[in-house]
Every structure is written in C-alpha cells, then in structure tokens.
Design a protein around this motif. Structure first.
Motif, mmCIF file in Angstrom:
data_model
loop_
_atom_site.group_PDB
_atom_site.id
_atom_site.type_symbol
_atom_site.label_atom_id
_atom_site.label_comp_id
_atom_site.label_asym_id
_atom_site.label_seq_id
_atom_site.Cartn_x
_atom_site.Cartn_y
_atom_site.Cartn_z
ATOM 1 N N LEU A 1 45.432 -18.568 -25.815
ATOM 2 C CA LEU A 1 44.129 -17.787 -25.362
ATOM 3 C C LEU A 1 42.846 -17.600 -26.526
ATOM 4 C CD1 LEU A 1 46.508 -14.816 -23.631
ATOM 5 C CD2 LEU A 1 45.414 -16.854 -22.736
ATOM 6 N N VAL A 2 43.107 -17.808 -27.577
ATOM 7 C CA VAL A 2 42.213 -17.802 -28.568
ATOM 8 C C VAL A 2 41.658 -19.053 -28.693
ATOM 9 C CG1 VAL A 2 41.876 -16.966 -31.024
ATOM 10 C CG2 VAL A 2 43.568 -15.796 -29.607
ATOM 11 N N GLY A 3 40.335 -19.170 -28.725
ATOM 12 C CA GLY A 3 39.534 -20.636 -28.965
ATOM 13 C C GLY A 3 39.549 -21.293 -27.802
ATOM 14 N N GLY A 4 40.165 -21.112 -26.587
ATOM 15 C CA GLY A 4 40.053 -21.919 -25.662
ATOM 16 C C GLY A 4 41.602 -21.734 -25.033
ATOM 17 N N ARG B 1 55.916 -18.896 -25.402
ATOM 18 C CA ARG B 1 55.367 -18.149 -26.605
ATOM 19 C C ARG B 1 53.710 -18.037 -26.288
ATOM 20 N NH1 ARG B 1 58.128 -21.500 -31.281
ATOM 21 N NH2 ARG B 1 60.307 -20.667 -30.913
ATOM 22 N N VAL B 2 53.226 -17.122 -26.619
ATOM 23 C CA VAL B 2 51.741 -16.519 -26.377
ATOM 24 C C VAL B 2 51.012 -16.264 -27.859
ATOM 25 C CG1 VAL B 2 50.045 -14.877 -25.409
ATOM 26 C CG2 VAL B 2 52.238 -15.701 -24.003
ATOM 27 N N ASP B 3 50.104 -17.052 -28.140
ATOM 28 C CA ASP B 3 49.540 -16.942 -29.509
ATOM 29 C C ASP B 3 49.167 -15.398 -29.917
ATOM 30 O OD1 ASP B 3 47.200 -16.694 -27.494
ATOM 31 O OD2 ASP B 3 45.731 -18.137 -28.695
ATOM 32 N N LEU B 4 48.684 -14.681 -28.976
ATOM 33 C CA LEU B 4 48.476 -13.246 -28.960
ATOM 34 C C LEU B 4 49.726 -12.569 -29.452
ATOM 35 C CD1 LEU B 4 45.811 -12.242 -26.095
ATOM 36 C CD2 LEU B 4 45.614 -13.040 -28.597
ATOM 37 N N ALA B 5 50.669 -12.851 -28.741
ATOM 38 C CA ALA B 5 52.113 -12.197 -29.112
ATOM 39 C C ALA B 5 52.733 -12.645 -30.445
ATOM 40 C CB ALA B 5 53.061 -12.334 -27.940
ATOM 41 N N GLU B 6 52.241 -13.828 -30.817
ATOM 42 C CA GLU B 6 52.603 -14.236 -32.046
ATOM 43 C C GLU B 6 51.978 -13.526 -33.239
ATOM 44 O OE1 GLU B 6 52.217 -18.337 -31.813
ATOM 45 O OE2 GLU B 6 53.820 -19.089 -31.098
ATOM 46 N N ALA B 7 50.400 -13.368 -32.799
ATOM 47 C CA ALA B 7 49.646 -12.835 -33.922
ATOM 48 C C ALA B 7 50.064 -11.381 -33.941
ATOM 49 C CB ALA B 7 48.241 -13.005 -33.248
ATOM 50 N N GLU B 8 50.487 -10.590 -32.965
ATOM 51 C CA GLU B 8 51.129 -9.302 -33.022
ATOM 52 C C GLU B 8 52.149 -8.964 -33.971
ATOM 53 O OE1 GLU B 8 51.472 -8.052 -28.940
ATOM 54 O OE2 GLU B 8 49.389 -8.164 -28.514
ATOM 55 N N GLN B 9 53.076 -10.152 -33.764
ATOM 56 C CA GLN B 9 54.197 -10.009 -34.508
ATOM 57 C C GLN B 9 54.014 -10.100 -36.106
ATOM 58 O OE1 GLN B 9 56.650 -12.933 -32.447
ATOM 59 N NE2 GLN B 9 57.297 -11.539 -31.193
ATOM 60 N N LEU B 10 53.277 -11.105 -36.269
ATOM 61 C CA LEU B 10 52.692 -11.464 -37.847
ATOM 62 C C LEU B 10 52.098 -10.407 -38.391
ATOM 63 C CD1 LEU B 10 51.446 -15.168 -37.534
ATOM 64 C CD2 LEU B 10 53.452 -14.324 -38.713
ATOM 65 N N LEU B 11 51.055 -9.476 -37.433
ATOM 66 C CA LEU B 11 50.357 -8.426 -38.118
ATOM 67 C C LEU B 11 51.395 -7.252 -38.430
ATOM 68 C CD1 LEU B 11 47.724 -7.269 -38.782
ATOM 69 C CD2 LEU B 11 47.431 -6.788 -36.533
ATOM 70 N N ALA B 12 52.677 -7.207 -37.234
ATOM 71 C CA ALA B 12 53.486 -5.913 -37.648
ATOM 72 C C ALA B 12 54.199 -6.248 -38.820
ATOM 73 C CB ALA B 12 54.420 -6.059 -36.463
ATOM 74 N N THR B 13 54.705 -7.655 -39.078
ATOM 75 C CA THR B 13 55.251 -7.989 -40.165
ATOM 76 C C THR B 13 54.462 -7.915 -41.578
ATOM 77 O OG1 THR B 13 56.578 -9.551 -38.956
ATOM 78 C CG2 THR B 13 56.293 -9.939 -41.430
ATOM 79 N N GLY C 1 38.503 -18.201 -32.550
ATOM 80 C CA GLY C 1 37.614 -18.425 -31.336
ATOM 81 C C GLY C 1 37.676 -17.426 -30.521
ATOM 82 N N PRO C 2 36.830 -17.390 -29.835
ATOM 83 C CA PRO C 2 36.807 -15.939 -28.832
ATOM 84 C C PRO C 2 38.028 -16.048 -27.899
ATOM 85 C CG PRO C 2 35.105 -17.631 -28.047
ATOM 86 C CD PRO C 2 35.748 -18.225 -29.537
ATOM 87 N N VAL C 3 38.751 -14.806 -27.749
ATOM 88 C CA VAL C 3 39.680 -14.742 -26.675
ATOM 89 C C VAL C 3 39.182 -15.224 -25.167
ATOM 90 C CG1 VAL C 3 41.307 -13.317 -25.613
ATOM 91 C CG2 VAL C 3 41.205 -13.324 -28.018
ATOM 92 N N LEU C 4 39.922 -15.791 -24.490
ATOM 93 C CA LEU C 4 39.474 -16.127 -23.076
ATOM 94 C C LEU C 4 38.053 -16.680 -22.933
ATOM 95 C CD1 LEU C 4 40.996 -12.971 -21.676
ATOM 96 C CD2 LEU C 4 41.971 -15.336 -21.294
ATOM 97 N N ALA C 5 37.799 -17.497 -23.939
ATOM 98 C CA ALA C 5 36.417 -18.005 -24.047
ATOM 99 C C ALA C 5 35.773 -18.731 -22.685
ATOM 100 C CB ALA C 5 36.203 -19.099 -25.071
ATOM 101 N N ASP C 6 36.474 -19.097 -21.824
ATOM 102 C CA ASP C 6 36.429 -19.919 -20.549
ATOM 103 C C ASP C 6 36.062 -18.914 -19.377
ATOM 104 O OD1 ASP C 6 38.847 -19.539 -20.694
ATOM 105 O OD2 ASP C 6 39.308 -21.594 -19.562
ATOM 106 N N ASP D 1 38.328 -6.243 -22.472
ATOM 107 C CA ASP D 1 39.475 -5.204 -23.440
ATOM 108 C C ASP D 1 40.303 -6.172 -24.416
ATOM 109 O OD1 ASP D 1 38.646 -2.986 -21.983
ATOM 110 O OD2 ASP D 1 40.253 -3.264 -20.353
ATOM 111 N N ALA D 2 40.649 -7.353 -23.668
ATOM 112 C CA ALA D 2 41.112 -8.274 -24.716
ATOM 113 C C ALA D 2 40.444 -8.829 -25.885
ATOM 114 C CB ALA D 2 41.512 -9.703 -23.571
ATOM 115 N N ARG D 3 39.308 -9.122 -25.708
ATOM 116 C CA ARG D 3 38.504 -9.363 -26.916
ATOM 117 C C ARG D 3 38.387 -8.296 -27.654
ATOM 118 N NH1 ARG D 3 33.749 -12.514 -23.323
ATOM 119 N NH2 ARG D 3 35.113 -14.351 -22.957
ATOM 120 N N THR D 4 38.261 -6.896 -27.230
ATOM 121 C CA THR D 4 38.075 -5.919 -28.153
ATOM 122 C C THR D 4 39.251 -5.798 -28.940
ATOM 123 O OG1 THR D 4 36.360 -4.763 -26.615
ATOM 124 C CG2 THR D 4 37.559 -3.476 -28.225
#
Length: 193
Positions: free
Chosen positions: A16-19, A105-117, A144-149, A158-161
């Motif tokens: 979802l990030v960057g396209g 897998r969803v990139d936002l979920a992967e990023a959340e898991q990495l951030l929690a770690t 890149g921006p989330v949901l750029a399209d 909300d997702a971008r914020t």
C-alpha cells in the motif's frame, strides 16, 4: 516460500506504500480493479480488524449507495477471495476482515511488527536489533505515500496520518539505537530525515 508438507505456498504480499500492488501470485485471476481494488485496499489498511459494512458502503459509494449495495459488496468479496484465497477475507458480523498470516502479508502490518520489535529491543537495551528492526520499518514506511492512487477521502487521510506517525517513531528508534551503539552517521541520517 512456505512448505506445508503437501504443497509449496508462495505468500501473497499487498503493498500500500508507494503504490498499490499484489505480488507473489503465480497463477489465478488478476487483481480486480475499480471498486474491488478499493475494497481490498480498505481491508488491507485495517488488516486483522473488522471493517463494518457501513464503512465499506461509505468508501465505495461516497455519494450514496445504490440499491442492493450489500449484494454488490458480497460479489466484490467473492472476486477478491478468488485472488487472495478463501481464508484471506473473513465474513464477520456486520462486516469483513482481511486476515494476514503466512499466506497473505501486508506491508503496513510488516512495518507495524518491525516497529514493535524495534521498540521492544530498545527497551531491552538490544540496540543492534532495535536499529535493524527500525531500519526495516523505516524502509517500508518511507517508500512513498500510502494509497498514492486514491483520492483524499477520510479513510485515506487517516491511513496516511497513521503511517506518517509510525515513520517518525521508526526514525526516532533508529537514531536512538544508533546513538547508543555509537553509530553517529546513521543517527544523523535518521534524525535529518
């Protein structure tokens, strides 16, 4: 690739990030466009959480739902299940839920898991691991921006914020861990970003 003993599964990955993209699929129907793609994006933004049917209607038809909107949504979900797998989209009371796991897998979920770690390792003074996880989160969220399209609707804003906030936290974790490890160049790079 995942080997479950009977077949080899190549996980699907929603970006979802960057396209918007869906990768990992080797055969089967293509990702639908239009409202089906928008529904998949909405469910992916709220991965592993229920999205109420009323929210889906509001996102798909911001100017007012057509007669039979619920049937239209059910048809879209059916199309998406053919692409992502039957278990990927769960029907829940009054809505739907995208279920992430080894096969999806969803990139936002992967990023959340990495951030929690990163945050957990930083609290444990494991700065090398914290820096590694924070770097991964920063790379995913900074692509890149989330949901750029997608047009600027409330769910997109909300997702971008939320993603921008997570990116700031990832950078702060990275520079804090880098400072603690005396990696001043990385600390400065992350702080400047």
């Amino acid at each position: 690739m995942i080997d479950d003993g009977q077949r080899t599964v190549r996980p699907l990955r929603l970006q979802l990030v960057g396209g918007f993209s869906l990768s990992g699929q080797t055969s089967g129907p293509a990702v639908p466009g239009g409202q089906a793609a928008r529904l998949l994006k909405l469910l992916a933004v709220h991965h592993d959480q229920q999205v109420r049917a009323a929210t889906v209607v509001e996102v798909l038809w911001p100017d007012g739902a057509p007669p039979g909107a619920e049937r239209n949504i059910a048809a879209l979900v059916s199309r998406l299940r053919k692409v992502a797998g039957r278990e990927a989209i769960r029907s829940v009371p009054d809505g739907y839920q995208l279920v992430t796991g080894p096969e999806l897998r969803v990139d936002l979920a992967e990023a959340e898991q990495l951030l929690a770690t990163a945050e957990r390792e930083q609290r444990a003074n494991a700065y090398g691991l914290a820096q590694l996880a924070a770097t991964g989160a920063e790379q995913l969220l900074g692509a890149g921006p989330v949901l750029a399209d997608e047009p600027e609707q409330p769910w997109v804003i909300d997702a971008r914020t939320r993603t921008a906030r997570q990116l700031r936290v990832a950078r702060a974790c990275r520079w804090t861990a880098a400072l603690a490890s005396s990696d001043h160049a990385v600390a400065i790079q992350s702080a400047e970003a």
